[in-house]
Enzyme design. Sequence first.
Site, mmCIF file in Angstrom:
data_model
loop_
_atom_site.group_PDB
_atom_site.id
_atom_site.type_symbol
_atom_site.label_atom_id
_atom_site.label_comp_id
_atom_site.label_asym_id
_atom_site.label_seq_id
_atom_site.Cartn_x
_atom_site.Cartn_y
_atom_site.Cartn_z
ATOM 1 C CG HIS A 111 60.726 -50.266 -18.518
ATOM 2 N ND1 HIS A 111 60.409 -49.058 -19.102
ATOM 3 C CD2 HIS A 111 59.537 -50.877 -18.276
ATOM 4 C CE1 HIS A 111 59.091 -48.959 -19.214
ATOM 5 N NE2 HIS A 111 58.530 -50.042 -18.727
ATOM 6 C CG ASP A 150 58.735 -22.576 0.252
ATOM 7 O OD1 ASP A 150 58.723 -23.810 0.106
ATOM 8 O OD2 ASP A 150 59.446 -21.819 -0.426
ATOM 9 C CD1 TRP A 164 59.030 -54.535 -11.349
ATOM 10 C CD2 TRP A 164 59.208 -53.175 -9.580
ATOM 11 N NE1 TRP A 164 57.820 -54.516 -10.705
ATOM 12 C CE2 TRP A 164 57.899 -53.681 -9.617
ATOM 13 C CE3 TRP A 164 59.544 -52.286 -8.556
ATOM 14 C CZ2 TRP A 164 56.937 -53.344 -8.668
ATOM 15 C CZ3 TRP A 164 58.579 -51.973 -7.614
ATOM 16 C CH2 TRP A 164 57.291 -52.493 -7.686
ATOM 17 C CB SER A 168 64.967 -38.719 -2.204
ATOM 18 O OG SER A 168 64.100 -37.880 -2.904
ATOM 19 C CB SER A 169 60.587 -41.439 -0.934
ATOM 20 O OG SER A 169 60.641 -41.623 -2.300
ATOM 21 C CG HIS A 174 49.313 -54.138 -2.600
ATOM 22 N ND1 HIS A 174 49.153 -54.499 -3.909
ATOM 23 C CD2 HIS A 174 48.178 -53.529 -2.239
ATOM 24 C CE1 HIS A 174 47.964 -54.137 -4.320
ATOM 25 N NE2 HIS A 174 47.342 -53.547 -3.327
ATOM 26 C CD GLU A 232 56.272 -47.424 -4.735
ATOM 27 O OE1 GLU A 232 56.479 -46.990 -3.591
ATOM 28 O OE2 GLU A 232 56.520 -46.763 -5.763
ATOM 29 C CE1 TYR A 251 45.154 -49.368 -4.370
ATOM 30 C CE2 TYR A 251 46.542 -50.864 -3.116
ATOM 31 C CZ TYR A 251 45.455 -50.642 -3.929
ATOM 32 O OH TYR A 251 44.672 -51.689 -4.311
ATOM 33 C CB SER A 257 39.724 -35.545 -6.979
ATOM 34 O OG SER A 257 39.657 -36.946 -6.932
ATOM 35 C CG HIS A 314 47.226 -59.332 -3.938
ATOM 36 N ND1 HIS A 314 46.302 -58.385 -3.601
ATOM 37 C CD2 HIS A 314 48.264 -58.655 -4.442
ATOM 38 C CE1 HIS A 314 46.775 -57.186 -3.906
ATOM 39 N NE2 HIS A 314 47.955 -57.329 -4.415
ATOM 40 C CG HIS A 315 51.826 -58.437 -5.377
ATOM 41 N ND1 HIS A 315 51.744 -57.736 -6.551
ATOM 42 C CD2 HIS A 315 51.231 -57.664 -4.447
ATOM 43 C CE1 HIS A 315 51.149 -56.564 -6.333
ATOM 44 N NE2 HIS A 315 50.821 -56.497 -5.064
ATOM 45 C CB THR A 367 38.821 -48.862 -6.034
ATOM 46 O OG1 THR A 367 39.818 -49.288 -5.099
ATOM 47 C CG2 THR A 367 39.505 -48.256 -7.229
ATOM 48 C CE LYS A 406 39.842 -41.973 -4.824
ATOM 49 N NZ LYS A 406 39.897 -41.101 -3.663
ATOM 50 N NE ARG A 464 56.259 -59.441 -15.300
ATOM 51 C CZ ARG A 464 56.103 -58.830 -14.105
ATOM 52 N NH1 ARG A 464 55.391 -59.391 -13.156
ATOM 53 N NH2 ARG A 464 56.654 -57.675 -13.881
#
Lengths: 181, 526
Positions: free
Chosen positions: B77, B106, B142, B169-170, B253, B255, B257, B268, B302-303, B328, B331, B450
């Site tokens: 998931h 293009d 994950w 791909s990315s 991390h 990722e 963002y 925006s 921090h993770h 943040t 924004k 979890r």
Amino acid sequence: MNNETRANNRLMLKKLVVMSLLMFGFGYLLVPLYEKICDVTGLNQVVKADELVNTQVDNSRLITVEFDSNSRGGLWRLSALEKKKKVHPGELIEVMYEIHNPSDFSVTGQAIPSYGPTYASKYIKKLDCFCFKQQEILAGETKKLPVVFVIDSDVPLDVHTITLSFTIFEVEGGRTSSAEG
Amino acid sequence: MEAAHAHEDSHDHAPPSGIVRYLTTTNHKDIGSMYLWFSFTMFLVGGIMALTIRSELFQPGLQLVRPEFFNTMTTLHGLIMVFGAIMPAFVGFANWQIPLMIGAPDMAFPRMNNWSFWLLPPAGMLLIGSLFAPGGGPGAGWTMYAPLTVQQGMGMDLTIFAIHILGMSSIMGSINIVTTILNMRAPGMTLMKMPLFVWTWLITAYLLIAVMPVLAGAVTMTLTDRHFGTHFFNPAGGGDPVMFQHIFWFFGHPEVYIIAIPAFGVVSQVFPAFARKPLFGYASMVYATSSIAILSFLVWAHHMYTVGMPVEAQLYYMFATMLIAVPTGVKVFNWVATIWKGSLTFETPMLFALGFLFLFTLGGFTGLVLSVVPIDVQLHDTYYVVAHFHYVMVAGALFSAFSGVYFWLPKWIGKMYDEKLGKIHFWTSIIFFNVAFFPQHFLGLAGMPRRIPDYSLQFADFNMVSTIGAFGFGISQVFFLYILLKAIKSGEKAPQNPWDGADTLEWTHLPSPAPYHSFEEAPQVK
């Protein structure tokens, strides 16, 4: 798209491909970097003898040290002869672990210590330990393995119990026997 | 399988027809549509997995699935939603919108663009196919933490290859986006005149180029640990599983963002259009987004406060993480200032953007709570964390994507969606989202871990509520599919610019639907 844009795009493509290849390399560079940082900060030096600075014995405190062991792989059994011991900070302590190799070939292993709670780990000063070098256990042998350590008397007052745990891993290519196929 | 879906479902607005068109297309609009349909398909697949998880958690005890399968579901998931649904969705937006918004004919590398897309279906098939591998799919979460990943069955190898392909791909997509933005802008479109959506993608693409290769490295190390006798993470050979966490979160991390920043870009565009006012603080938005991107490289640990790092390191990561709240906050204040005293109307895109604003901010606050070391040590790996990142990923990124789809759909297909149905979709989504995820804060605070298929009895009521919310949310998304199909089939014809306040090039210069080939003559931007 005119030729100039096309050329510019190609150049940009090359730069960005180089950048992503460099970052792939950087991912691998993180490995030695990580080891270096652990080395410099002394974070991961668990299989080296510590230097004892403070030899003052604090007779007013008693700390329970629990001895735990794990054997990765299930081939052999590592166990502590004493399960726990009450000690004074600063006191020189020697405990024995025992390992038995029930198989019919000799095995070489490396033990890695870990401590709970983690923040107490820096107060455990190992002066001698079977984890400082690889151990070869012959077929059917039972071997006694000593650990000599001191709990630094600077250990914080809220530490009442410390667990000292060893996990023994088999070293690859460490098996020798005629019976092995 | 999804591949077949992707082209069958794609809508036609171009001369050639048949499957070959979509296999060989180099048109940014076709590719954008394929990205969006692919991501929606994967969104439904990942959603079914989420509902499997929630069904098992409806009541305490083990009812429906075995614990190993439950672990596989949480793992897949996460991977499918992050790499298969949200990221391709925003790449789809980028493909459609960037050339239109900067006046380019293009993307810079149309053939590579085709390749970037067609790598995705095989990767998706590998991920789903891993379920049928001997030993089952990947069950290590994950985040793919070692040493579990070193021990798992063949499904893990399929997952690793899927990550490799998704990464390629990315990276190719990002190279394309950066080159397009830097080299193909219409004359007069200076960097500081670009619509903010384009800016956010420029920054995101650089982030992707910087961190996807690091993830590729991390999973390659796992692969060689598994099969080729290396010992990066295996303590038996002198490796260190904690090092995997450092390398993973160095990618992980930024990722988050990568997912959030394009979402910022979409809202925006939407807020000014429906407030009929220009975006407040454009320049500060650009700088805030850039500083978020730079800071994202400096806070990864921090993770992993609980791995046993020195207190000095914990303090550094804590304060650096809190620092991200500043840009943040800039924004969020700018968005609020944009709608402040505007002539507001509340069509569906605006509703989803407002939903984003409220719930993303809430998710940001729980993030701030989690950045505090002593609290995080308590809440680590509890449902509080699950609630936190679903507020930023679902109510943040996904709501922003919904907002963008409703906003640009008239330009893409030349037809309007049904406004009434769109509003129903919004309200059911936001209500059921909160029913599903708000109670998870309480579950986490009460200590429910979890990734565990069973739980203590005291968690039963909130879990039941959460599961009901999850099913409501899932059904709302099937309803969204109906709204889309209805709009494509029988939507009212859309005017060139259905939104009063939208003033970017695609609205001012192009009819609806945007022609198959647009801006072959670059527009002059004043």
